[in-house]
Design a protein around this motif. Structure first.
Motif, PDB file in Angstrom:
ATOM      1  N   ALA A 161       0.784  -1.237   0.000  1.00 40.76           N
ATOM      2  CA  ALA A 161       0.000   0.000   0.000  1.00 40.76           C
ATOM      3  C   ALA A 161       0.820   1.294   0.000  1.00 40.76           C
ATOM      4  N   PRO A 162       1.884   1.413   0.822  1.00 40.70           N
ATOM      5  CA  PRO A 162       2.606   2.697   0.839  1.00 40.70           C
ATOM      6  C   PRO A 162       3.244   3.067  -0.495  1.00 40.70           C
ATOM      7  N   TRP A 163       3.375   2.090  -1.393  1.00 36.20           N
ATOM      8  CA  TRP A 163       4.114   2.312  -2.640  1.00 36.20           C
ATOM      9  C   TRP A 163       3.244   2.232  -3.881  1.00 36.20           C
ATOM     10  N   VAL A 164       1.955   1.971  -3.720  1.00 34.54           N
ATOM     11  CA  VAL A 164       1.078   1.768  -4.883  1.00 34.54           C
ATOM     12  C   VAL A 164       0.582   3.099  -5.433  1.00 34.54           C
ATOM     13  N   THR A 165       0.835   3.325  -6.727  1.00 30.80           N
ATOM     14  CA  THR A 165       0.314   4.531  -7.381  1.00 30.80           C
ATOM     15  C   THR A 165      -0.523   4.221  -8.618  1.00 30.80           C
ATOM     16  N   GLN A 166      -0.446   2.981  -9.102  1.00 28.44           N
ATOM     17  CA  GLN A 166      -1.227   2.600 -10.274  1.00 28.44           C
ATOM     18  C   GLN A 166      -1.820   1.210 -10.064  1.00 28.44           C
ATOM     19  N   VAL A 167      -2.848   0.897 -10.864  1.00 26.46           N
ATOM     20  CA  VAL A 167      -3.625  -0.325 -10.656  1.00 26.46           C
ATOM     21  C   VAL A 167      -4.022  -0.925 -11.996  1.00 26.46           C
ATOM     22  N   HIS A 168      -4.050  -2.262 -12.042  1.00 25.75           N
ATOM     23  CA  HIS A 168      -4.718  -2.999 -13.113  1.00 25.75           C
ATOM     24  C   HIS A 168      -5.951  -3.651 -12.508  1.00 25.75           C
ATOM     25  N   ILE A 169      -7.121  -3.294 -13.003  1.00 20.88           N
ATOM     26  CA  ILE A 169      -8.376  -3.834 -12.502  1.00 20.88           C
ATOM     27  C   ILE A 169      -8.794  -5.021 -13.361  1.00 20.88           C
ATOM     28  N   ASP A 178     -13.259 -14.432  -7.980  1.00 23.73           N
ATOM     29  CA  ASP A 178     -13.028 -14.530  -6.540  1.00 23.73           C
ATOM     30  C   ASP A 178     -12.369 -13.302  -5.933  1.00 23.73           C
ATOM     31  N   MET A 179     -12.066 -12.293  -6.739  1.00 27.77           N
ATOM     32  CA  MET A 179     -11.384 -11.127  -6.201  1.00 27.77           C
ATOM     33  C   MET A 179     -12.358 -10.244  -5.412  1.00 27.77           C
ATOM     34  N   PRO A 180     -11.924  -9.720  -4.262  1.00 27.83           N
ATOM     35  CA  PRO A 180     -12.796  -8.850  -3.450  1.00 27.83           C
ATOM     36  C   PRO A 180     -12.854  -7.443  -4.062  1.00 27.83           C
ATOM     37  N   PHE A 181     -13.545  -7.351  -5.158  1.00 30.46           N
ATOM     38  CA  PHE A 181     -13.542  -6.163  -6.024  1.00 30.46           C
ATOM     39  C   PHE A 181     -13.846  -4.874  -5.257  1.00 30.46           C
ATOM     40  N   LYS A 182     -14.945  -4.889  -4.552  1.00 29.46           N
ATOM     41  CA  LYS A 182     -15.407  -3.670  -3.874  1.00 29.46           C
ATOM     42  C   LYS A 182     -14.431  -3.238  -2.791  1.00 29.46           C
ATOM     43  N   GLN A 183     -13.928  -4.195  -2.014  1.00 31.06           N
ATOM     44  CA  GLN A 183     -12.981  -3.860  -0.946  1.00 31.06           C
ATOM     45  C   GLN A 183     -11.669  -3.326  -1.509  1.00 31.06           C
ATOM     46  N   LEU A 184     -11.195  -3.926  -2.591  1.00 35.14           N
ATOM     47  CA  LEU A 184      -9.952  -3.458  -3.195  1.00 35.14           C
ATOM     48  C   LEU A 184     -10.102  -2.032  -3.719  1.00 35.14           C
ATOM     49  N   LEU A 185     -11.167  -1.768  -4.452  1.00 35.58           N
ATOM     50  CA  LEU A 185     -11.371  -0.417  -4.969  1.00 35.58           C
ATOM     51  C   LEU A 185     -11.493   0.593  -3.832  1.00 35.58           C
ATOM     52  N   THR A 186     -12.223   0.225  -2.802  1.00 36.43           N
ATOM     53  CA  THR A 186     -12.400   1.148  -1.675  1.00 36.43           C
ATOM     54  C   THR A 186     -11.063   1.486  -1.030  1.00 36.43           C
ATOM     55  N   ARG A 187     -10.248   0.468  -0.753  1.00 39.18           N
ATOM     56  CA  ARG A 187      -8.941   0.714  -0.129  1.00 39.18           C
ATOM     57  C   ARG A 187      -8.034   1.538  -1.033  1.00 39.18           C
ATOM     58  N   LEU A 188      -8.064   1.252  -2.313  1.00 36.92           N
ATOM     59  CA  LEU A 188      -7.183   1.969  -3.251  1.00 36.92           C
ATOM     60  C   LEU A 188      -7.579   3.437  -3.360  1.00 36.92           C
ATOM     61  N   ILE A 189      -8.867   3.705  -3.417  1.00 37.89           N
ATOM     62  CA  ILE A 189      -9.328   5.090  -3.500  1.00 37.89           C
ATOM     63  C   ILE A 189      -8.895   5.873  -2.267  1.00 37.89           C
ATOM     64  N   CYS A 190      -8.856   5.200  -1.124  1.00 34.48           N
ATOM     65  CA  CYS A 190      -8.554   5.885   0.138  1.00 34.48           C
ATOM     66  C   CYS A 190      -7.060   6.059   0.404  1.00 34.48           C
ATOM     67  N   LEU A 191      -6.203   5.464  -0.423  1.00 36.17           N
ATOM     68  CA  LEU A 191      -4.767   5.638  -0.211  1.00 36.17           C
ATOM     69  C   LEU A 191      -4.383   7.095  -0.448  1.00 36.17           C
ATOM     70  N   GLY A 192      -3.535   7.616   0.439  1.00 41.19           N
ATOM     71  CA  GLY A 192      -3.105   9.003   0.339  1.00 41.19           C
ATOM     72  C   GLY A 192      -3.971   9.901   1.200  1.00 41.19           C
ATOM     73  N   ASP A 193      -3.331  10.782   1.960  1.00 41.13           N
ATOM     74  CA  ASP A 193      -4.073  11.647   2.874  1.00 41.13           C
ATOM     75  C   ASP A 193      -4.465  12.979   2.255  1.00 41.13           C
ATOM     76  N   GLU A 194      -3.478  13.772   1.879  1.00 41.28           N
ATOM     77  CA  GLU A 194      -3.773  15.093   1.338  1.00 41.28           C
ATOM     78  C   GLU A 194      -4.331  15.019  -0.076  1.00 41.28           C
ATOM     79  N   ARG A 195      -3.863  14.048  -0.855  1.00 40.00           N
ATOM     80  CA  ARG A 195      -4.350  13.864  -2.225  1.00 40.00           C
ATOM     81  C   ARG A 195      -4.327  12.378  -2.553  1.00 40.00           C
TER      82      ARG A 195
END
Length: 323
Positions: free
Chosen positions: A196-204, A227-244
């Protein structure tokens, strides 16, 4: 979801940078039914942020086979349509990085993705990757490009995070794929936590998990059917980063029928053997090719609708929590 996450989601989700990924049209591009310029048209029609394209997508008409004039035309068309470009290559070897960077600069791309495909014991493989990254750092840190190392079936999340953190390369980060950790004997949410601390891009994409001895392979499938937890993954990814937002690109990479075997296992020890593998490829069907090509185009468009519907669902969840 907690309140601070809900607030981030409400602020960010309407402007999520969705990219068309060329692999969603892999079979069509293999037979040159869809070419790089066509991807730009599709991305613009679907109101996406940009395109992610491999140097080999389109075979004889790929960017890797194009002359400087045609590369410039590709870049100019993308600019006219307001689309960002990300270039991808399936190696970390210097000569193939050189090729990808050369193409990226000529089409005025913003980012280059790579992943290693070395054979050897894990520590030997990591040493080679470290060396390749130092080459990229020393040669291209001032290129204006960002670089992403994709988690691609053989290395675990913590190993990738360690490679990037030790690199000392400010322009390097991780590209998180929704399913590729399965082959490294990890689960999606746990792997994301490590990276998570290093993720800036995603393949969905979505995939079915296939148990294989003391490991697992995966077979990609229509988004929402795996079988991928689609909704949880997207939610966590969107929330990465505090100021932006930390994640700046979400690639829509529908890969129906792509298969990858298990590479890491429960009983492998601390320095396992990493086997050689070819770059990712979905075999062309031997029968009913025309029908399969139509299906692929439909699958790609359905994924865009599915992801947008899922994002709207996440947004509604966030609004309910805030209220």
């Amino acid at each position: 979801m907690i309140r601070s996450e809900a607030e981030k989601i409400i602020q960010r989700i309407d402007h999520l940078p969705l990219y068309l990924h060329a692999y969603a049209y892999h079979l069509n591009m293999r037979v040159e039914n869809i070419l790089p310029l066509d991807l730009l048209d599709i991305a613009a029609e679907q109101k996406l942020f940009g395109v992610k394209i491999h140097v080999l997508d389109g075979e004889t008409r790929s960017l890797g086979q194009s002359d400087d004039r045609n590369l410039a035309l590709f870049g100019q068309k993308a600019a006219q349509l307001g689309l960002d470009i990300h270039i991808e290559t399936s190696s970390s070897e210097p000569k193939l990085i050189d090729q990808a960077v050369d193409i990226a600069l000529k089409v005025k791309a913003s980012s280059v993705r790579f992943y290693p495909r070395y054979e050897g014991h894990l520590q030997q493989v990591i040493a080679k990757i470290d060396s390749d990254i130092q080459y990229i750092k020393n040669t291209y840190s001032d290129s204006g490009l960002t670089f992403t190392l994709e988690q691609h079936e053989d290395l675990k999340g913590a190993e990738l995070a360690d490679i990037v953190s030790r690199s000392g390369m400010d322009t390097l980060s991780i590209l998180f794929d929704f399913a590729n950790m399965i082959n490294a004997n990890e689960q999606p949410l746990a792997a994301l936590s490590d990276m998570a601390p290093w993720v800036t891009q995603v393949h969905i994409k979505d995939a079915l998990i296939i148990p294989e001895g003391k490991g697992s392979g995966h077979k990609a499938c229509a988004s929402g059917a795996g079988d991928m937890p689609f909704k949880q993954l997207l939610t966590r990814l969107i929330c990465l980063g505090d100021e932006r937002p930390q994640v700046v690109a979400y690639g829509l990479e529908e890969e129906v029928d792509y298969y990858a075997p298990a590479f890491r296992f429960d009983d492998e020890g601390d320095n396992p053997w990493i086997p050689w593998r070819q770059m990712s490829e979905t075999p062309l069907p031997k029968e009913q090719l025309a029908e399969r090509l139509v299906q692929e185009r439909n699958d790609a468009l359905k994924q865009i609708s599915f992801v947008r519907s899922m994002l709207d669902e996440i947004k509604q969840d966030a609004l309910l929590l805030i209220k």
